[in-house]
Design a protein around this motif. Structure first.
Motif, mmCIF file in Angstrom:
data_model
loop_
_atom_site.group_PDB
_atom_site.id
_atom_site.type_symbol
_atom_site.label_atom_id
_atom_site.label_comp_id
_atom_site.label_asym_id
_atom_site.label_seq_id
_atom_site.Cartn_x
_atom_site.Cartn_y
_atom_site.Cartn_z
ATOM 1 N N VAL A 385 0.843 -1.206 0.000
ATOM 2 C CA VAL A 385 0.000 0.000 0.000
ATOM 3 C C VAL A 385 0.872 1.247 0.000
ATOM 4 C CG1 VAL A 385 -1.837 1.221 1.196
ATOM 5 C CG2 VAL A 385 -1.739 -1.273 1.284
ATOM 6 N N THR A 386 1.886 1.243 0.859
ATOM 7 C CA THR A 386 2.794 2.380 0.916
ATOM 8 C C THR A 386 3.430 2.599 -0.446
ATOM 9 O OG1 THR A 386 3.270 1.783 3.185
ATOM 10 C CG2 THR A 386 4.760 3.338 2.150
ATOM 11 N N TYR A 387 3.867 1.506 -1.075
ATOM 12 C CA TYR A 387 4.531 1.626 -2.370
ATOM 13 C C TYR A 387 3.609 2.247 -3.411
ATOM 14 C CZ TYR A 387 6.086 0.304 -7.000
ATOM 15 O OH TYR A 387 6.423 0.338 -8.317
ATOM 16 N N LYS A 388 2.393 1.697 -3.499
ATOM 17 C CA LYS A 388 1.509 2.175 -4.572
ATOM 18 C C LYS A 388 1.143 3.647 -4.368
ATOM 19 C CE LYS A 388 -0.351 -2.331 -5.576
ATOM 20 N NZ LYS A 388 -1.278 -3.260 -4.911
ATOM 21 N N SER A 389 0.836 3.978 -3.131
ATOM 22 C CA SER A 389 0.445 5.374 -2.939
ATOM 23 C C SER A 389 1.627 6.300 -3.193
ATOM 24 C CB SER A 389 -0.159 5.591 -1.548
ATOM 25 O OG SER A 389 0.634 4.983 -0.581
ATOM 26 N N MET A 390 2.840 5.872 -2.778
ATOM 27 C CA MET A 390 3.991 6.744 -3.033
ATOM 28 C C MET A 390 4.304 6.848 -4.516
ATOM 29 S SD MET A 390 6.785 6.430 -0.006
ATOM 30 C CE MET A 390 7.827 7.791 -0.447
ATOM 31 N N LEU A 391 4.041 5.774 -5.232
ATOM 32 C CA LEU A 391 4.265 5.815 -6.678
ATOM 33 C C LEU A 391 3.373 6.898 -7.310
ATOM 34 C CD1 LEU A 391 5.417 4.681 -9.328
ATOM 35 C CD2 LEU A 391 3.521 3.047 -9.348
ATOM 36 N N LEU A 392 2.106 6.907 -6.907
ATOM 37 C CA LEU A 392 1.188 7.913 -7.459
ATOM 38 C C LEU A 392 1.662 9.322 -7.105
ATOM 39 C CD1 LEU A 392 -2.200 6.145 -6.691
ATOM 40 C CD2 LEU A 392 -1.062 6.395 -8.893
ATOM 41 N N ALA A 393 2.114 9.493 -5.852
ATOM 42 C CA ALA A 393 2.576 10.817 -5.445
ATOM 43 C C ALA A 393 3.814 11.218 -6.223
ATOM 44 C CB ALA A 393 2.863 10.819 -3.958
ATOM 45 N N LEU A 474 -4.943 10.362 0.343
ATOM 46 C CA LEU A 474 -4.104 11.383 -0.290
ATOM 47 C C LEU A 474 -3.666 10.946 -1.678
ATOM 48 C CD1 LEU A 474 -1.970 12.784 2.634
ATOM 49 C CD2 LEU A 474 -3.571 14.018 1.200
ATOM 50 N N ALA A 475 -3.476 9.624 -1.848
ATOM 51 C CA ALA A 475 -3.091 9.134 -3.176
ATOM 52 C C ALA A 475 -4.195 9.445 -4.182
ATOM 53 C CB ALA A 475 -2.822 7.631 -3.120
ATOM 54 N N VAL A 476 -5.439 9.271 -3.746
ATOM 55 C CA VAL A 476 -6.553 9.606 -4.642
ATOM 56 C C VAL A 476 -6.505 11.091 -4.991
ATOM 57 C CG1 VAL A 476 -9.056 9.773 -4.802
ATOM 58 C CG2 VAL A 476 -8.006 7.755 -3.747
ATOM 59 N N LEU A 477 -6.293 11.926 -3.960
ATOM 60 C CA LEU A 477 -6.240 13.369 -4.217
ATOM 61 C C LEU A 477 -5.067 13.731 -5.125
ATOM 62 C CD1 LEU A 477 -7.162 14.795 -0.714
ATOM 63 C CD2 LEU A 477 -8.487 14.966 -2.813
ATOM 64 N N SER A 478 -3.912 13.072 -4.921
ATOM 65 C CA SER A 478 -2.751 13.383 -5.762
ATOM 66 C C SER A 478 -3.010 12.982 -7.192
ATOM 67 C CB SER A 478 -1.506 12.633 -5.263
ATOM 68 O OG SER A 478 -1.274 12.910 -3.929
ATOM 69 N N THR A 479 -3.864 11.982 -7.386
ATOM 70 C CA THR A 479 -4.116 11.509 -8.739
ATOM 71 C C THR A 479 -5.129 12.401 -9.456
ATOM 72 O OG1 THR A 479 -3.778 9.306 -7.868
ATOM 73 C CG2 THR A 479 -4.696 9.464 -10.080
ATOM 74 N N VAL A 480 -6.243 12.680 -8.768
ATOM 75 C CA VAL A 480 -7.310 13.401 -9.467
ATOM 76 C C VAL A 480 -7.397 14.868 -9.055
ATOM 77 C CG1 VAL A 480 -8.648 11.296 -9.691
ATOM 78 C CG2 VAL A 480 -9.062 12.810 -7.760
ATOM 79 N N GLY A 481 -6.579 15.282 -8.055
ATOM 80 C CA GLY A 481 -6.704 16.638 -7.526
ATOM 81 C C GLY A 481 -6.489 17.709 -8.571
ATOM 82 N N GLY A 482 -5.743 17.390 -9.624
ATOM 83 C CA GLY A 482 -5.434 18.397 -10.626
ATOM 84 C C GLY A 482 -6.622 18.755 -11.488
ATOM 85 N N PHE A 483 -7.637 17.892 -11.502
ATOM 86 C CA PHE A 483 -8.766 18.143 -12.402
ATOM 87 C C PHE A 483 -9.606 19.333 -11.989
ATOM 88 C CE2 PHE A 483 -8.147 13.484 -13.227
ATOM 89 C CZ PHE A 483 -7.555 13.683 -14.456
ATOM 90 N N ILE A 484 -9.340 19.869 -10.789
ATOM 91 C CA ILE A 484 -10.088 21.073 -10.433
ATOM 92 C C ILE A 484 -9.617 22.258 -11.272
ATOM 93 C CG2 ILE A 484 -10.704 20.417 -8.064
ATOM 94 C CD1 ILE A 484 -8.308 22.031 -7.104
ATOM 95 N N GLY A 485 -8.448 22.131 -11.897
ATOM 96 C CA GLY A 485 -7.954 23.262 -12.683
ATOM 97 C C GLY A 485 -7.481 22.818 -14.054
ATOM 98 N N ILE A 486 -8.408 22.348 -14.888
ATOM 99 C CA ILE A 486 -8.023 21.887 -16.231
ATOM 100 C C ILE A 486 -7.755 23.098 -17.114
ATOM 101 C CG2 ILE A 486 -8.830 20.661 -18.287
ATOM 102 C CD1 ILE A 486 -10.490 18.931 -16.372
ATOM 103 N N PRO A 487 -6.607 23.117 -17.790
ATOM 104 C CA PRO A 487 -6.266 24.307 -18.589
ATOM 105 C C PRO A 487 -7.249 24.551 -19.731
ATOM 106 C CG PRO A 487 -4.505 22.662 -18.655
ATOM 107 C CD PRO A 487 -5.572 22.100 -17.805
ATOM 108 N N HIS A 488 -7.268 25.790 -20.115
ATOM 109 C CA HIS A 488 -8.195 26.269 -21.139
ATOM 110 C C HIS A 488 -8.060 25.513 -22.451
ATOM 111 C CE1 HIS A 488 -10.944 29.262 -22.622
ATOM 112 N NE2 HIS A 488 -10.201 29.412 -23.696
ATOM 113 N N VAL A 489 -6.806 25.152 -22.815
ATOM 114 C CA VAL A 489 -6.599 24.489 -24.118
ATOM 115 C C VAL A 489 -7.371 23.194 -24.223
ATOM 116 C CG1 VAL A 489 -4.521 24.954 -25.404
ATOM 117 C CG2 VAL A 489 -4.332 24.085 -23.083
ATOM 118 N N PHE A 490 -7.508 22.461 -23.101
ATOM 119 C CA PHE A 490 -8.184 21.162 -23.183
ATOM 120 C C PHE A 490 -9.686 21.325 -23.191
ATOM 121 C CE2 PHE A 490 -4.277 19.369 -20.995
ATOM 122 C CZ PHE A 490 -3.682 19.083 -22.216
ATOM 123 N N ALA A 491 -10.175 22.139 -22.264
ATOM 124 C CA ALA A 491 -11.629 22.307 -22.199
ATOM 125 C C ALA A 491 -11.890 23.700 -21.672
ATOM 126 C CB ALA A 491 -12.222 21.268 -21.255
#
Lengths: 644, 488
Positions: A385-393, A474-491
């Motif tokens: 578990v530690t490994y997978k979550s750290m990998l995502l981070a 936190l691993a979930v947040l590190s993975t999807v947390g960026g979607f709150i600010g999707i750049p203009h070029v994409f959408a």
């Protein structure tokens, strides 16, 4: 305005509840098992309230999303008046959510990490006290309240770095953090004084609305002084030296204070004062340059460190540099965005590292350092578990799409490209180095052959649920947390984060945006460089290829390993001479003159006390006599006014 | 010949009437052995009732007791003072309960006398005539003589009572002579009439009478507030008295005398300012100096607190010189804070001494921080406050007091006061050092087991109040300002 203030009148509970928790743990509770729960419960309640604030705020029209909530008038003397009042606006709400949200997860994790420590009641009360100070810092509506929080978090940081104060190195690290921060704080206070002198108030609303012409003569001085304060708190070169040493504290503390929250206070302050900074081009340039230099400088040091927490510490310094770079080029939203995503993945990295250290502490033989990367390796299957979550981070911090770090870092680099191409290059190079050192850390810890003996391997256990669940969240947040600010070029219109913060930074000039093709090219370039960094780390640390040993000159390597000798330089140039002067002062001024004088004064006063004590005979006739004599003196004096 | 009967307004003296009746009820109920346990709670209830009566009259403006001779007046100043006395008495009852039970002095008279004392103090605060002032003073003093000697089997208690009685009687003599002289000068005992005499043309003989009267009154009142050189009784009496009584003595009775002093000097004797200002300033500085310096060498806690209370009386004398509303308000504010602080300090000793040997010396406090964390925390707060360290109420009180003094133009007095306040840090912090940094003795003086709930409630209340006022001082300051606003 009035009814809105009322509907937010509960916000004072957000900082107050953790304070209450600290109070209970200090004065009432003696039970170590309960202490963690009290701490978590109060922070959880604050988090829920912060969520309430958030939803209430997005229910309001854009223009009204800034509410001053006055709790009471604190100081009123003549022309100087300061309220204890909170500012509820998108920026402070984001900070509240990060501080209480990430803080809550770290509190929960701490139950597993520190629950067995003999002093865990003390630990949790410090931790709660820190939450209180940090929330005051981000929620205050004036500079004085911010300063109270600023000093409060400094104090808690000092207490928690030196938590294991029986260890000399920990006590010294605490002291170092305190002293280095003092330099920044001093500049910060001077900045506040200048603001008060020229703007006549310390309330944000008044200061930011002040006529630029009034502030003009001192605006550069003010902003530079404030920024020096931020440099101390946020560990920017050359005031970064305290942060790596701060790793002496318990690991959850490193995650909470020295990664996710306190060290970002400087970034918050600069963003909060963007109105002032925008008035001084010099200050903006200074912020950008110091940020960029710090980013690459710390990343370079992180390349070769062997202590797992030190790698992360230098990485934090470097990422904070990114945030200042963003602010310096006028992309304040990007700076705060990176602050948020960084809080997710860096807290996770620290807590993952803590999980590894916790496991190795029990497994490794005596004398083997559980924080040394050279004593790890092959832990992937032992601690899945530690490994997978750290990998995502790690993917997130390396800026690989679509993990959280990608979006925020991309926005920063875009801003740098538009406004300061030279700094953009620095940021780009830093990105590659980040990918390299983070995957180096990941590979050395979890990948390849294990460097543990068989006995040791058998004792390694995955951490308990109470520690791994925060990691997963936190691993979930590190993975999807960026979607709150999707750049203009994409959408178009999907940059929710930027949209939410927009009212705060509405006074700034419209940011220039390059064409979509340029933006996409930049993105691909960033990703390629990150991939190159990962490839490099893979070649060296998994394949065992010694290509870098042959290519890189020894001196460059030593420079990184020895951290540019900054500590040694400070020792020779500053600490040594100051010590000599201090010793001289102590011998001549203190010991001889002041102490001697004080002792003399104390002796005199004491002997006076003893002498008067002799009049206290306990015989009532004597007392009456004293009274009569006193009355006679009074009488003689008073009748003396009659005159001849 | 027509003789109109004076119109008497009983409403104006309602708080005093309620207090006297309350004390009498407690006294009567106390005769029944079976109600013994309930007496303190009955007293608390009746004190609360009188508090409510006083609160209801706040802000109604000066109402004289009768239209012919004022005797007493109902104004915010007297009411606020009465409320402070009642609050002090409530805290005293709370800390008395376990102490009195353990020493078998928990008789009805104890609580009745306490309330009688409050009624006397309240009378002093409301008096506008020398007669009522003296009446209140004697009601207070006689109750206190008995209360101090309430532990009949304790030699110290008896000694204290006798000393206070002898010297108190002596001081009452001074006051009576002073009153006689003032009456001789003005032909009236009313404050207003005396003030009128002072305002008009005066012959040398009248001047002599007035000055002599003022001097003698100052000696008597100086005794009550333990002003140097009339302070000698203080440490002996505090040490001998039952600890809760010492707490009451050091706060309530001193506060009552101060209230009278503010009224007298502010509204009767301003015409003699040139004469009394230098005198009081010298005596105030002496009081501060003696209190602080002798406290340094004390090891007995009650004596230490006695000298500390002498020093505080000195501070409170200072703003009288400023002769301004700010100055008087700062004294009222200080009195309120001082009541909370001193009751807290003595209360800790009372709660600790309730079982087993009395907690008497600094050594007895060693290791209290780990043995009784909450109690030690309360004591630490109180000590910091007494020393005037922020964010406690003691700091705010000193701040307002010295700033009023500076505004009044007495910078040098403020500097002297602050310097001695620095000296006081030593003995206050020494208490904290003993509690937290010295290991406990093998066998602590006080017995194990839980502390009295009521006592702890009172202590926590005063500690919280001290911190709350230290952080939110404005409300209380406004109250103090409102109180002095009604003074002429």
């Amino acid at each position: 305005m009035n009814h809105m203030t009322e509907s937010f009148s509960y916000v004072w509970l957000i900082p107050f509840l953790p304070l209450l928790g600290a109070f209970i743990n200090v004065f009432v509770n003696r039970n170590p098992r309960v202490s963690g729960m009290i701490a978590c419960a109060t922070v959880a309640a604050s988090f829920l309230l912060a969520l309430g604030v958030f939803f209430q705020l997005i229910g309001l029209p854009d223009g009204e999303r800034s509410v001053d909530v006055v709790v009471y008038s604190w100081i009123t003397t003549g022309t100087f008046a300061v309220d204890v009042a909170f500012l509820v606006d998108p920026l402070s709400t984001v900070m509240m959510l990060v501080v209480t949200g990430v803080g809550l997860l770290i509190h929960v994790y701490s139950i597993g990490y520190m629950g067995k420590d003999a002093c865990c009641v003390r630990y949790f009360s410090y931790l709660n006290l820190f939450m209180f100070a940090m929330l005051i810092l981000v929620m205050g509506n004036n500079f004085l309240l911010m300063f109270v929080g600023w000093e409060g978090v400094g104090l808690c940081s000092y207490l928690l770095i030196g938590f294991w104060c029986e260890r000399r190195s920990a006590a010294n690290a605490g002291m170092k953090a305190f002293v280095v921060n003092r330099i920044g704080d001093f500049a910060f206070i001077l900045g506040l004084l200048l603001i008060f002198l020229y703007a006549g108030s310390l309330t944000y609303a008044d200061v930011f609305a002040a006529d630029p012409a009034v502030l003009a003569p001192v605006i550069t001085a003010i902003t530079l002084l404030l920024f020096v304060g931020a440099m101390g708190k946020s560990a920017q070169v050359p005031l970064h030296v305290w942060l790596p040493d701060a790793m002496e504290g318990p690991t959850p503390v490193s995650a909470l204070i020295h990664a996710a929250t306190m060290v970002t206070a400087g970034v918050y302050m600069v963003a909060r004062c963007h109105v002032l900074f925008a008035q001084s081009a010099t200050a903006m340039t200074a912020v950008a340059v110091v940020g960029a230099v710090t980013a690459i400088f710390a990343a370079y040091i992180a390349l070769t460190q062997y202590d797992i927490k030190r790698v992360l510490a230098y990485s934090t310094v470097s990422q904070l540099g990114y945030m200042f770079l963003a602010c310096g080029v006028g992309y304040f939203t990007a700076g705060i965005f990176h602050l948020v995503t960084h809080a997710f993945f860096k807290a996770l990295l620290f807590m993952g590292a803590g999980s590894v250290i916790h496991a190795l502490e029990h497994a490794l033989e005596k004398g083997r350092d559980p924080q040394d990367l050279r004593n790890m390796g092959g832990l992937r299957d032992l601690m899945p578990v530690t490994y997978k979550s750290m990998l995502l981070a790690t993917l997130a911090i390396a800026g690989i799409a679509p993990f959280a770090g990608f979006f925020s870092k991309d926005l920063i680099l875009l801003g740098a490209f538009v406004n300061a191409p030279a700094l953009w290059l620095v940021g780009l190079a830093t990105g590659a180095m980040t990918a390299f050192y983070m995957f180096r850390l990941l590979f050395m810890t979890f990948g390849g052959e294990t460097r543990l003996s068989r006995d040791e391997t058998e004792k390694v256990r995955e951490s308990s649920r109470v520690m791994t669940i925060p990691l997963v969240l936190l691993a979930v947040l590190s993975t999807v947390g960026g979607f709150i600010g999707i750049p203009h070029v994409f959408a178009a219109g999907m940059d929710r984060f930027g949209g939410f913060l927009a009212p705060v930074f509405s006074g700034l000039p419209e940011a220039q945006v390059p064409s979509a093709s340029v933006e996409l090219t930049l993105m691909v370039l960033t990703l390629l460089l990150a991939a190159a960094g990962i490839w490099g780390a893979y070649t060296v640390y998994i394949r065992g290829n010694s290509i870098f040993d042959r290519l890189v000159p020894r001196a460059l390597y030593t420079l990184s390993l020895e951290k540019f000798y900054v500590d040694e330089i400070y020792d020779t140039l500053i600490v040594g001479p100051v010590r000599k002067i201090a010793r001289g002062c102590w011998r001549i001024l203190d010991s001889a003159i002041i102490d001697g004088g004080l002792t003399l004064a104390a002796l005199t006063v004491r002997s006076m006390g003893n002498a008067i004590r002799y009049t206290q005979t306990g015989v009532v006739q004597n007392y009456a006599l004293i009274m009569v004599v006193g009355a006679l003196v009074v009488f003689a004096y008073i009748t003396g006014f009659l005159g001849p | 010949m027509n003789t109109a009967l004076p119109v008497i307004n009983l409403y104006a003296v309602m708080p005093q009437i309620v207090l006297v009746s309350a004390a009498t009820v407690v006294l009567i109920v106390g005769l029944f052995e079976r109600f013994r346990k309930g007496i303190p709670y009955l007293s608390l209830l009746l004190l609360a009732v009188s508090g409510v009566v006083a609160v209801n009259q706040l802000g109604l403006g000066p109402v004289p007791f009768s239209d012919v001779s004022s005797m007493m007046v109902m104004d915010d100043f007297g009411l606020v003072a009465t409320l402070v006395f009642i609050a002090g008495a409530v805290l005293t009852v709370l800390i008395s309960i376990s102490y009195a039970e353990a020493r078998s002095i928990d008789r009805g008279e104890y609580y009745a006398l306490l309330i009688y004392a409050v009624s006397g103090m309240s009378m002093m605060a409301a008096s506008t005539d020398l007669f009522t002032f003296f009446l209140g003073l004697e009601v207070l003093s006689i109750s206190l003589y008995v209360l101090i000697g309430f532990e009949q089997r304790d030699a110290g208690s008896n000694e204290g009572a006798l000393k206070y009685f002898l010297l108190g009687a002596f001081a009452s003599g001074f006051i009576l002579y002073g009153m006689a002289l003032l009456y001789g000068a003005s032909g009236s005992t009313e404050y207003e009439a005396i003030a009128r005499t002072l305002g008009g043309e005066r012959s040398d003989a009248v001047n002599l009478l007035l000055l002599g009267g003022l001097g003698l009154l100052l000696v008597g009142i100086g005794f009550k507030i333990s002003m140097v050189p009339f302070h000698a009784w203080t440490p002996d009496v505090y040490q001998g008295a039952p600890t809760p009584v010492a707490a009451f003595l050091s706060t309530g009775s001193k506060a009552a005398a101060f209230v009278v002093l503010i009224r007298l000097l502010g509204s009767v004797f301003p015409g003699l300012q040139m004469e009394w200002i230098p005198l009081i300033s010298v005596l105030a500085v002496l009081t501060i100096a003696v209190g602080n310096v002798v406290a340094l060498v004390q090891t007995n806690l009650k004596r230490l607190l006695a000298y500390s209370s002498i020093a505080h009386a000195g501070y409170m004398l200072l703003p009288l010189m400023a002769d301004s509303q700010d100055g008087s308000a700062s004294i009222v504010f200080y009195l309120i804070v001082y009541t909370a602080m001193n009751l807290g300090a003595f209360g800790v000793l009372a709660v600790l001494s309730a079982r087993g040997a009395p907690c008497a010396t600094l050594e007895d406090l060693a290791g209290l921080g780990s043995r009784r964390p909450l109690l030690a925390a309360v004591m630490a707060v109180v000590m910091f406050s007494l020393a005037g360290i922020p964010p406690t109420a003691g700091f705010m009180a000193k701040f307002y007091l010295f700033s009023a003094l500076v505004h009044g133009g007495y910078v040098e007095l403020a500097v002297i006061g602050l310097l001695f306040s620095g000296v006081s840090l030593y003995y206050y912090l020494r208490v904290v050092v003993w509690m937290y940094m010295r290991p406990a003795a093998e066998t602590p003086a006080e017995a194990a087991g839980r502390l009295s709930y009521t006592g702890m409630t009172a202590l926590c209340l005063s500690a919280l109040a001290i911190l709350a006022v230290g952080v939110f001082p404005s409300e209380l300051l406004q109250l103090a300002e409102r109180a002095v606003m009604t003074l002429p």
